[in-house]
Enzyme design. Structure first.
Site, PDB file in Angstrom:
ATOM      1  N   HIS A 167       0.636  -1.331  -0.144  1.00 27.92           N
ATOM      2  CA  HIS A 167      -0.050   0.008   0.032  1.00 27.92           C
ATOM      3  C   HIS A 167       1.007   1.103   0.002  1.00 27.92           C
ATOM      4  O   HIS A 167       0.275   2.334   0.138  1.00 27.92           O
ATOM      5  CB  HIS A 167      -0.953   0.011   1.364  1.00 27.92           C
ATOM      6  CG  HIS A 167      -2.035  -0.902   1.058  1.00 27.92           C
ATOM      7  ND1 HIS A 167      -3.245  -0.535   0.611  1.00 27.92           N
ATOM      8  CD2 HIS A 167      -1.999  -2.403   1.367  1.00 27.92           C
ATOM      9  CE1 HIS A 167      -3.961  -1.676   0.641  1.00 27.92           C
ATOM     10  NE2 HIS A 167      -3.498  -2.751   1.278  1.00 27.92           N
ATOM     11  N   LYS A 183      -8.070  13.683   4.385  1.00 31.94           N
ATOM     12  CA  LYS A 183      -7.481  12.832   4.475  1.00 31.94           C
ATOM     13  C   LYS A 183      -6.115  12.740   5.425  1.00 31.94           C
ATOM     14  O   LYS A 183      -6.284  13.597   6.073  1.00 31.94           O
ATOM     15  CB  LYS A 183      -6.564  12.673   3.007  1.00 31.94           C
ATOM     16  CG  LYS A 183      -5.919  13.920   2.637  1.00 31.94           C
ATOM     17  CD  LYS A 183      -5.068  13.800   1.128  1.00 31.94           C
ATOM     18  CE  LYS A 183      -6.162  13.963   0.136  1.00 31.94           C
ATOM     19  NZ  LYS A 183      -6.316  12.782  -0.722  1.00 31.94           N
ATOM     20  N   ARG A 184      -5.654  11.539   5.579  1.00 31.73           N
ATOM     21  CA  ARG A 184      -4.352  11.687   6.753  1.00 31.73           C
ATOM     22  C   ARG A 184      -3.528  13.047   6.229  1.00 31.73           C
ATOM     23  O   ARG A 184      -3.368  13.124   5.248  1.00 31.73           O
ATOM     24  CB  ARG A 184      -3.413  10.449   6.617  1.00 31.73           C
ATOM     25  CG  ARG A 184      -3.955   9.284   7.086  1.00 31.73           C
ATOM     26  CD  ARG A 184      -4.668   9.070   8.526  1.00 31.73           C
ATOM     27  NE  ARG A 184      -3.790   9.231   9.517  1.00 31.73           N
ATOM     28  CZ  ARG A 184      -3.446   8.496  10.387  1.00 31.73           C
ATOM     29  NH1 ARG A 184      -4.094   7.369  10.525  1.00 31.73           N
ATOM     30  NH2 ARG A 184      -2.325   8.817  11.109  1.00 31.73           N
ATOM     31  N   LYS A 234       1.296  14.222   0.733  1.00 30.62           N
ATOM     32  CA  LYS A 234      -0.127  14.739   0.260  1.00 30.62           C
ATOM     33  C   LYS A 234      -0.332  16.418   0.196  1.00 30.62           C
ATOM     34  O   LYS A 234      -1.414  16.648  -0.270  1.00 30.62           O
ATOM     35  CB  LYS A 234      -1.314  14.365   1.347  1.00 30.62           C
ATOM     36  CG  LYS A 234      -1.516  12.689   1.339  1.00 30.62           C
ATOM     37  CD  LYS A 234      -2.312  12.252   2.531  1.00 30.62           C
ATOM     38  CE  LYS A 234      -2.532  10.664   2.613  1.00 30.62           C
ATOM     39  NZ  LYS A 234      -3.540  10.022   1.459  1.00 30.62           N
ATOM     40  N   THR A 248      -8.274   6.461  -1.920  1.00 28.92           N
ATOM     41  CA  THR A 248      -9.611   6.167  -2.295  1.00 28.92           C
ATOM     42  C   THR A 248     -10.609   7.374  -1.959  1.00 28.92           C
ATOM     43  O   THR A 248     -11.612   7.340  -2.422  1.00 28.92           O
ATOM     44  CB  THR A 248      -9.934   4.931  -1.201  1.00 28.92           C
ATOM     45  OG1 THR A 248      -9.859   5.455   0.142  1.00 28.92           O
ATOM     46  CG2 THR A 248      -9.173   3.520  -1.589  1.00 28.92           C
ATOM     47  N   LYS A 307     -14.417   8.424  -3.526  1.00 30.41           N
ATOM     48  CA  LYS A 307     -15.518   8.726  -2.998  1.00 30.41           C
ATOM     49  C   LYS A 307     -16.034  10.130  -3.304  1.00 30.41           C
ATOM     50  O   LYS A 307     -17.139  10.318  -3.376  1.00 30.41           O
ATOM     51  CB  LYS A 307     -15.121   8.848  -1.460  1.00 30.41           C
ATOM     52  CG  LYS A 307     -14.840   7.460  -0.733  1.00 30.41           C
ATOM     53  CD  LYS A 307     -14.457   7.550   0.799  1.00 30.41           C
ATOM     54  CE  LYS A 307     -13.331   6.451   1.050  1.00 30.41           C
ATOM     55  NZ  LYS A 307     -12.736   6.829   2.402  1.00 30.41           N
TER      56      LYS A 307
HETATM   57  C1  LIG Z   1     -11.673   7.217   2.510  1.00 30.60           C
HETATM   58  C2  LIG Z   1     -10.829   7.747   3.748  1.00 30.60           C
HETATM   59  C3  LIG Z   1      -9.319   7.839   3.762  1.00 30.60           C
HETATM   60  C4  LIG Z   1      -8.433   7.732   2.527  1.00 30.60           C
HETATM   61  O1  LIG Z   1      -8.418   9.214   1.881  1.00 30.60           O
HETATM   62  P1  LIG Z   1      -7.321   9.526   0.910  1.00 30.60           P
HETATM   63  O2  LIG Z   1      -7.991  10.678   0.379  1.00 30.60           O
HETATM   64  O3  LIG Z   1      -7.438   8.296  -0.319  1.00 30.60           O
HETATM   65  O4  LIG Z   1      -6.046   9.380   1.572  1.00 30.60           O
HETATM   66  C5  LIG Z   1      -8.965   8.382   5.020  1.00 30.60           C
HETATM   67  N1  LIG Z   1      -9.664   8.433   6.147  1.00 30.60           N
HETATM   68  C6  LIG Z   1     -11.000   8.187   6.007  1.00 30.60           C
HETATM   69  C7  LIG Z   1     -11.744   8.382   7.394  1.00 30.60           C
HETATM   70  C8  LIG Z   1     -11.446   7.754   4.933  1.00 30.60           C
HETATM   71  O5  LIG Z   1     -12.983   7.505   4.801  1.00 30.60           O
END
Ligand SMILES: *Cc1c(COP(=O)(O)O)cnc(C)c1O
Length: 584
Positions: free
Chosen positions: A130, A322-323, A328, A430, A434
């Protein structure tokens, strides 16, 4: 069937210690053994933290393997056929110790010969990588590992001895390569390399987006790819539309169902494209925008409740959740905000598309720079949100406690999806999926699954900026000098100087110094090289948002063309490529 394991003491209470008046010692054992499963992935900054985390990984993995063997045998099946009952998918390296643990169970407890046990283990295990960040590949100090798991380290040595024998006959005389392939890192202090164990012990290895898999083969797992080319696969990630569309966005779900019926939610790849002819339909566009508006109003209410900040639901909702991590580049987003702020300060009547910038995300507890980025976002928010020249046209929100539940509220309210990692670092992402499923348009680099999303939705419906992965690698190989980019761009210079000189920290020059020094002297993630391209792209976003009809069309086409990113497709690919499981 989902198993969640909890550790408990065999004896809860040391009666003798209690009688002797040593009340704390009487419960020590109980407390200690329960610590193991109190917190998932405990902070491993400290030495005791590292030990606890290794114990936890071993505990969860061993429990699950023993449970699987118990089930398998209770069905009356032979131990040698374990892989016909269970496939074990290693989700990153955290459970990779299971390869050695299954060997222990088969050889020590079930008395199999090594070769037969190894055949079973290899058939059961497959490994999903990952991350491309080499610092994120797990390594355990050999001394710690040996003291916690003496039998497991013996087994790892034996796996390694046999593996390196084979590798040697494949690459005779190539000592440097053998050293890189070894399960033990002996370049300095000694470590156990968990990704190497995962590659050796699995019959399949996969990345989570096309670019990621290609980069794995070329970089972090290059030697393993040369040795086992047939083990490597790509399975691009997906997200479940039942949670990320139906549950989180009932308004949009109802609108889509009113046109496509109810089948699309379990047949996205074939059905969702049925929306395409509606993209130019004015009545449908109006309904589409109305759903988005309602979601934005709902989020605005929660933002008011949790932060006290008033945001305008008519403004462009620009979302990065996101984190928090330097790769990022949340701080690149901040540089854009400061740039817009300065345009207003230089000319309060400047024509600015009103925007609400929404950030959310957690930083790892020991990651100082990520914590400082959160502080910067909050500090810029404080100044921008309260400046009368801005007059509410820009608002910045750090939404606290970003998690899946809050995500279900935020993703459906986004107009713009920030996917701005430096190219070559985001394995897949991901959140990008979304957001696009919920009708947000993406501003992004050619990184991770962004590339495939752009291919699907069409380049005219995607805001692309920045260096690609090859260019980013190239620029870094030629002694990149961030300071020259800073000196060559007056807007960038102004923004960075303001952060450095206390504009957002009540005159404190020290607070953000580590961040500024890092950008000017190192800038590992190439913010300064991508800054101008990002700003120009954001200006195209602002212009496009002004044309509501066109924006609606782009948003509808984005959703209509996202079918590939349903997790149904990902899971089917795991069945076909990795598990060889037939549908029933
Ligand atoms: C989907 C999701 C992530 C992943 O987000 P990225 O933008 O792909 O890094 C991280 N945290 C939560 C709570 C999520 O639902």
């Amino acid at each position: 069937m989902l198993r969640l394991w909890k550790s408990e003491a065999v004896a809860s209470f040391d009666f003798q210690a209690f009688n002797a008046g040593e009340y704390n010692r009487a419960v020590d054992d109980k407390v200690l053994s329960e610590t193991l499963s109190k917190v998932l992935y405990p902070n491993d900054e400290t030495e005791v933290g590292k030990r606890l985390r290794l114990c936890q990984q071993y505990f969860f993995v061993s429990c699950s393997l023993q449970d699987m063997i118990f089930f398998h045998l209770s069905y009356g099946r032979a131990i040698k056929d374990l892989s016909e009952t269970f496939a074990i998918q290693i989700n990153d390296t955290h459970p990779s110790i299971g390869i050695a643990e299954l060997m222990r169970l088969l050889v020590d407890e079930h008395k199999l010969e090594w070769d037969e046990a190894w055949g079973i283990t290899n058939k059961c295990f497959a490994y999903t990588n990952h991350t491309l960040l080499s610092e994120a590949l797990e390594k355990w100090p050999l001394t710690l590992f040996s003291s916690v798991l003496p039998r497991i380290i013996e087994i790892i040595y034996e796996i390694n001895r046999r593996f390196l024998d084979k590798a040697w006959s494949h690459f005779p005389g190539d000592d440097a390569r053998i050293a890189r392939l070894s399960l033990i890192d002996e370049t300095g202090d000694k470590y156990v390399r968990m990704a190497n164990l995962a590659c050796v012990g699995s019959h399949a290895v996969n990345g989570v987006a096309a670019l990621h898999t290609e980069l794995l083969k070329k970089t972090v797992l290059h030697d393993f790819h040369e040795l086992f080319p047939d083990k490597f696969h790509n399975v691009t990630n997906g997200v479940t539309p039942r949670r990320w569309v139906a549950l989180s966005n009932p308004g949009l779900t109802e609108l889509i169902s009113s046109k496509l019926g109810d089948d699309w939610l379990s047949n996205l790849e074939t059905e969702l494209s049925g929306l395409q002819p509606l993209a130019t339909n004015s009545a449908f566009q109006r309904k589409w925008l109305k759903v988005k508006q309602a979601n934005k109003e709902a989020l605005a209410g929660v933002i008011r409740e949790r932060t006290g900040i008033e945001v305008d639901p008519a403004s462009l909702f620009d979302v990065q959740v996101k984190r928090i991590h330097e790769y990022k580049r949340q701080h690149l987003n901040v540089l854009h905000i400061i740039t817009l702020y300065n345009r207003i300060k230089h000319d309060p009547r400047a024509d600015i598309t009103p925007r609400t910038f929404i950030f959310g995300g957690k930083a790892a507890p020991g990651y100082y720079m990520a914590k400082l980025i959160i502080k910067l976002i909050n500090s810029v928010a404080e100044v921008v949100n309260n400046d009368t020249d801005v007059a509410g046209r820009l608002k910045v929100v750090f939404f606290p406690d970003f998690n899946v539940t809050n995500g279900q509220l935020i993703y459906p309210a986004a107009d713009l999806s920030e996917q701005i990692s430096v190219a070559g670092k985001e394995a897949s992402g991901t959140g990008n999926m979304k957001l696009s499923f919920n009708g947000a348009l993406t501003i992004g680099t050619l990184d991770g699954a962004n590339i495939e999303i752009r291919e699907e939705v069409g380049e005219e419906n995607f805001f692309l900026f920045g260096l690609n992965a090859a260019e980013a690698a190239d620029i870094k190989s030629r002694s990149y000098n961030p300071r020259s980019w800073y000196e060559g761009n007056s807007q960038l210079q102004e923004a960075i100087d303001q952060i450095a000189s206390g504009t957002f920290s009540n005159g404190d020059w020290d607070l953000f110094r580590p961040l500024v020094d890092n950008l000017l002297n190192r800038d590992e993630y190439l913010l300064l090289a991508d800054y101008q391209s990002y700003i120009e792209c954001q200006d195209r976003v602002s212009a496009a948002y002004g044309n509501r009809k066109n924006w609606a069309e782009m948003s509808i086409l984005n959703v209509a063309r996202m079918g590939k990113f349903s997790s149904d497709r990902s899971i089917r690919e795991y069945c076909e490529k990795i598990w060889k499981a037939q549908p029933v």
